[in-house]
Write an enzyme that holds these catalytic residues in place. Structure first.
Site, short mmCIF file in Angstrom:
data_model
loop_
_atom_site.label_atom_id
_atom_site.label_comp_id
_atom_site.label_asym_id
_atom_site.label_seq_id
_atom_site.Cartn_x
_atom_site.Cartn_y
_atom_site.Cartn_z
N HIS A 29 -32.87 25.63 9.55
CA HIS A 29 -32.50 24.23 9.74
C HIS A 29 -33.14 23.34 8.68
O HIS A 29 -32.45 22.55 8.02
CB HIS A 29 -32.93 23.77 11.14
CG HIS A 29 -32.62 22.33 11.42
ND1 HIS A 29 -31.49 21.93 12.09
CD2 HIS A 29 -33.30 21.19 11.14
CE1 HIS A 29 -31.47 20.61 12.18
NE2 HIS A 29 -32.57 20.13 11.62
N GLU A 30 -34.44 23.48 8.52
CA GLU A 30 -35.14 22.63 7.56
C GLU A 30 -34.76 22.99 6.11
O GLU A 30 -34.73 22.12 5.24
CB GLU A 30 -36.65 22.75 7.75
CG GLU A 30 -37.15 22.34 9.13
CD GLU A 30 -36.72 20.95 9.54
OE1 GLU A 30 -36.48 20.10 8.65
OE2 GLU A 30 -36.61 20.70 10.75
N HIS A 33 -31.79 20.94 5.13
CA HIS A 33 -32.19 19.60 4.67
C HIS A 33 -32.77 19.66 3.25
O HIS A 33 -32.43 18.85 2.39
CB HIS A 33 -33.26 19.03 5.61
CG HIS A 33 -32.77 18.66 6.96
ND1 HIS A 33 -31.62 17.91 7.18
CD2 HIS A 33 -33.28 18.90 8.20
CE1 HIS A 33 -31.45 17.72 8.48
NE2 HIS A 33 -32.44 18.32 9.12
#
Length: 377
Positions: A29-30, A33
């Site tokens: 997920h990170e 980003h």
């Protein structure tokens, strides 16, 4: 000695699998980003798996601090110009920046760059899930069975509707049925909801109406859940159980379908809670995830990895909720900015983030309460 053995068993059987699954999902997920933010020219200050005090970390050549933190219940990427890990802009810092620095900051990036960077986290979660399911289907195939009824339980919804042994499901509520699992999945998430089924009987279509009965079942680990059941059973003689194999493209298609099923099931459950058809006691938090991780670990690495796929979809959906503090809340802000032609005021954003934090903490407390209640019960 028993205490030591129990502690070691908890560590290896529950905590380690939980941390492995959660770390994979959070890292991906990170990383979504991070990668899109970098691609958009935004400087990254911190990449953290976990919150709180740093346990271990290092600085890369671009000045980004990569670290693992003490509280392993999430993570964050902090961009240049952010006030905190929730990407709240530090307007005072941004105002004092040079033009060159402002261009590399998150608040100074164009609207589409900020939106793409925020959306990349949940999208990465969906891509991870699709990839895991695709590999599983490509390597192992899928056990399927023809949607043919071998037995109808007495006094069941199917019996009351007139379903007979030998009937074959063709469609449910207009959706084509290819396997018996299609029936189970569709019916399972619709307890007490009337449905229409199209059966093939003696070569002719037969239209029937029935309502799945809410039934509490217990899985192999003792976990209880409520599902819809209509009272039909199949067997190998009538259903022809077999493993269906898939090529690479077909496997990806199956991975997308499996991920979409989790999405629709989640929204269906939330919708049923809102309408009062479902109780909210199935909402689980970190304790339940840890418990299920340990259970899946007993079935092997493959089961644990597939749990990571399910959790990845869930985290992607959670982060897309239109709640400030979450990615979905940021995207709502950007949509309003695009409509208004300017960002919301600082005071409005500050209060929105406070309310969002309150909502997220309340949800976590409620989910944890459900976890503890299920353990006590």
């Amino acid at each position: 000695m028993d205490i030591v053995s129990s502690a070691i068993g908890f560590l290896t059987g529950t905590l380690v699998p939980f941390l492995v699954v959660l770390t994979i999902v959070v890292f991906v997920h990170e990383m979504g980003h991070y990668l899109v933010g970098r691609w958009c020219g935004i400087r990254v200050l911190t990449f953290s798996v976990g919150f709180g005090p740093e346990l271990v970390g290092f600085n890369d050549s671009r000045g980004t601090r990569w670290k693992i933190s003490a509280i392993p219940l999430g993570g964050y990427v902090k961009f240049f110009g952010d006030e905190n890990a929730a990407s709240v802009p530090d307007n005072a810092e941004v105002a004092a920046m040079s033009e060159a620095d402002r261009a590399r900051s998150f608040p100074g990036a164009s609207l589409w760059r900020r939106a793409a960077t925020v959306a990349a986290g949940p999208i990465a979660n969906f891509i991870l899930a699709i990839a895991i399911f695709s590999v599983a289907f490509g390597v192992n195939g899928r056990m399927i069975a023809d949607p043919v009824v071998a037995e109808v339980r007495a006094e069941s919804a199917a019996a009351a509707a007139g379903v007979a042994p030998g009937d074959r499901f063709l469609a449910i509520d207009g959706h084509p049925v290819e396997t018996f699992d299609d029936v189970r999945r569709y019916v399972g998430v619709r307890p007490d909801v009337p449905i229409r089924v199209t059966m093939e009987r003696a070569g002719q279509p037969v239209e029937l109406s029935l309502t799945p009965v809410r039934t509490e079942i217990t899985d192999r680990f003792g976990n209880k859940m409520e599902v819809g059941q209509i009272g039909v059973v199949t067997n190998n003689e009538t259903a022809n159980f077999r493993v269906k194999t898939y090529g690479p493209v077909e496997a990806v298609g199956q991975g997308v379908q499996e991920s979409w099923f989790i999405v629709t099931r989640t929204f269906g459950y939330i919708g049923n809670i809102i309408t009062g058809r479902e109780k909210a006691d199935q909402l689980g938090g970190p304790i339940r995830v840890a418990q299920v991780s340990g259970q899946m670990a007993t079935l092997g690495v493959g089961a644990l990895i597939q749990l990571a796929a399910v959790l990845s979809v869930s985290i992607g959906l959670l982060n897309l909720m239109p709640v400030p503090m979450l990615d979905g809340g940021h995207l709502v802000f950007y949509a309003l900015e695009g409509i208004r032609g300017r960002p919301l005021g600082d005071t409005t954003q500050e209060w929105a983030f406070r309310l969002g934090l309150t909502a997220v903490l309340a949800l976590m407390l409620f989910a944890t309460w459900n976890d503890v209640s299920s353990l006590i019960g």
